[in-house]
Design a protein around this motif. Structure first.
Motif: not given
Length: 188
Positions: A45-53, A104-110, A71-78, A21-25
């Motif tokens: 193969x690197x992966x990140x399960x969750x990014x919030x911030x 999944x990507x959820x958020x605002x892009x401004x 690499x198609x196996x590199x992933x970020x889950x959410x 998990x990465x939860x940061x600004x």
């Protein structure tokens, strides 16, 4: 990983390991905020399960905030975050996903943008696989004063985006030779 990352040269680089998990600004980082690829010495193969911030005014050549490639196996889950005024010199003002996977990507892009010789995806540039995108795309743009520009908000070129549930307002694309897809440019 938690905290604030302000004014760093590429705040977090992950290669060949998993981050839960990465939860940061992330504010004003040069070279992007998060970089994940297999271009470094190591195994796995690197992966990140969750990014919030929140990602504000991060800059890079590709993926001003998040750079996920090679690499198609590199992933970020959410990813659940807001992306504000991030920029790239070429592709993906906020997110660059190249031959890789994002769930999944959820958020605002401004106010994110890609500006350079070939400008692709003011907010998101994708040649990989993204399962779903949910959010608002407002005032994003791709600008190329010398050549071609694609996708004011999103450029999806040879990639796959599963579900897209978003509102698009005032996104645009400008190019000297070509300017395609004010909000979305999609090519298979």
């Amino acid at each position: 990983i938690t905290g604030n990352f302000i004014g760093n040269n590429t705040a977090i680089i992950t290669n060949y390991k998993t981050i839960d998990s990465i939860s940061a600004n992330f504010i004003g980082n040069l070279g992007g905020a998060i970089q994940q690829d297999t271009n470094y010495i190591g195994s796995g193969i690197p992966s990140i399960r969750s990014i919030t911030g929140i990602f504000i005014q991060n800059q890079s050549f590709y993926g001003g905030a998040i750079y996920n490639i090679n690499d198609e196996n590199i992933h970020i889950d959410e990813i659940e975050a807001d992306f504000i005024n991030n920029s790239a010199r070429d592709s993906g003002g906020a997110i660059y996903n190249h031959i890789a996977f994002i769930g999944k990507i959820k958020g605002n892009f401004i106010g994110n943008y890609a500006e350079g010789t070939f400008s692709e995806g003011g907010a998101i540039s994708n040649t990989g696989n993204i399962e779903s995108i949910d959010g608002l795309f407002l005032n994003n743009y791709a600008l190329s004063p010398n050549n071609y520009a694609w996708g004011g908000a999103i450029k999806n070129d040879t990639g796959k985006i599963g579900n897209l549930n978003a509102n698009f307002e005032n996104n645009h694309v400008e190019g000297k030779n070509w300017a395609l897809g004010g909000a979305i440019y999609n090519s298979r």
